[in-house]
Scaffold this active site. Structure first.
Site, PDB file in Angstrom:
ATOM      1  N   GLU A  85       8.147  -1.232   9.388  1.00 55.33           N
ATOM      2  CA  GLU A  85       7.723  -2.557   9.875  1.00 55.33           C
ATOM      3  C   GLU A  85       7.508  -2.534  11.384  1.00 55.33           C
ATOM      4  O   GLU A  85       7.911  -3.441  12.117  1.00 55.33           O
ATOM      5  CB  GLU A  85       8.738  -3.648   9.485  1.00 55.33           C
ATOM      6  CG  GLU A  85       9.002  -3.765   7.998  1.00 55.33           C
ATOM      7  CD  GLU A  85       7.823  -4.349   7.209  1.00 55.33           C
ATOM      8  OE1 GLU A  85       6.808  -4.734   7.819  1.00 55.33           O
ATOM      9  OE2 GLU A  85       7.928  -4.408   5.974  1.00 55.33           O
TER      10      GLU A  85
ATOM     11  N   ILE B 154       8.563 -12.997   6.644  1.00 52.69           N
ATOM     12  CA  ILE B 154       8.817 -11.801   5.855  1.00 52.69           C
ATOM     13  C   ILE B 154       8.985 -12.187   4.402  1.00 52.69           C
ATOM     14  O   ILE B 154       9.730 -13.102   4.074  1.00 52.69           O
ATOM     15  CB  ILE B 154      10.057 -11.057   6.403  1.00 52.69           C
ATOM     16  CG1 ILE B 154       9.766 -10.602   7.845  1.00 52.69           C
ATOM     17  CG2 ILE B 154      10.424  -9.883   5.519  1.00 52.69           C
ATOM     18  CD1 ILE B 154      10.950 -10.088   8.594  1.00 52.69           C
TER      19      ILE B 154
ATOM     20  N   CYS C 268      -6.004  -4.438  -5.332  1.00 55.81           N
ATOM     21  CA  CYS C 268      -6.218  -5.880  -5.239  1.00 55.81           C
ATOM     22  C   CYS C 268      -5.491  -6.553  -6.396  1.00 55.81           C
ATOM     23  O   CYS C 268      -5.677  -6.200  -7.562  1.00 55.81           O
ATOM     24  CB  CYS C 268      -7.708  -6.207  -5.283  1.00 55.81           C
ATOM     25  SG  CYS C 268      -8.043  -7.981  -5.184  1.00 55.81           S
TER      26      CYS C 268
ATOM     27  N   SER D  69       0.815  -1.219   0.000  1.00 52.93           N
ATOM     28  CA  SER D  69       0.000   0.000   0.000  1.00 52.93           C
ATOM     29  C   SER D  69       0.847   1.267   0.000  1.00 52.93           C
ATOM     30  O   SER D  69       0.306   2.365  -0.051  1.00 52.93           O
ATOM     31  CB  SER D  69      -0.955   0.009   1.199  1.00 52.93           C
ATOM     32  OG  SER D  69      -0.247  -0.037   2.426  1.00 52.93           O
TER      33      SER D  69
END
Length: 177
Positions: free
Chosen positions: A83, A160, A138, A15
């Site tokens: 993260e 990960i 998507c 994103s």
């Protein structure tokens, strides 16, 4: 008010969270703030430093616990953390740094591939002055995507990987597959 605050950037994989983190840190650098970024040291997909999925690189300290870098960051006024969901001490660290007058920018997943919350990130929301939830596209139907879906059968939370292991998906495609 001492100027310290917490900015939280959340969303699914792909994103643009790391890209947005880097953009914000660069803005503060242009404004002559002394900035540092921290990445989760177990994330070594692309090499040293902070990397985006489209291979942009930014220098970063590496740690598995944020308390381990406290002595290295005392002179910085802006702290970027990528993260954030993987750091067990993220909440205490961010609150402490903001209370000391530092600007803390965190990029993190808000949910697991099972759509379960990363509780440490949810606990940051009421402590943050700014929260932005990004969406991805998507990878199945090309609509807005709010979820990360794991392609393999592994059940561990911390695996990960990139688009070889995960997809960003919309609700319909998450539920339908």
């Amino acid at each position: 008010m001492n100027g310290g605050h917490i900015q939280l950037i959340i969303g699914p994989m792909f994103s643009g969270k790391s890209t947005e983190l880097i953009r914000r840190v660069r803005r503060y650098q242009i404004a002559q703030y002394k900035c540092v970024t921290i990445k989760y040291s177990n994330d070594n997909r692309y090499g040293t430093g902070l990397w985006t999925h489209d291979k942009n690189n930014f220098e970063a300290l590496e740690a598995t616990k944020l308390c381990d870098v406290l002595e290295s960051i005392t002179d910085f006024s802006v702290i970027g953390i990528d993260e954030g969901q993987f750091f067990p001490d993220i909440v205490e660290f961010c609150e402490r740094m903001a209370n000391e007058g530092k600007i803390v920018i965190v990029a993190a997943l808000d949910g697991t591939f099972q759509r379960k919350p990363f509780n440490n990130i949810l606990n940051l929301i009421p402590l943050s002055e700014m929260v932005v939830k990004l969406t991805a596209v998507c990878m199945k139907c090309f609509k807005e995507a709010s979820f990360s879906k794991r392609l393999g059968e592994e059940t561990e939370i911390e695996i990960i990987g990139g688009n070889d292991m995960y997809q960003s998906v919309c609700r319909k495609c998450y539920v339908g597959s």
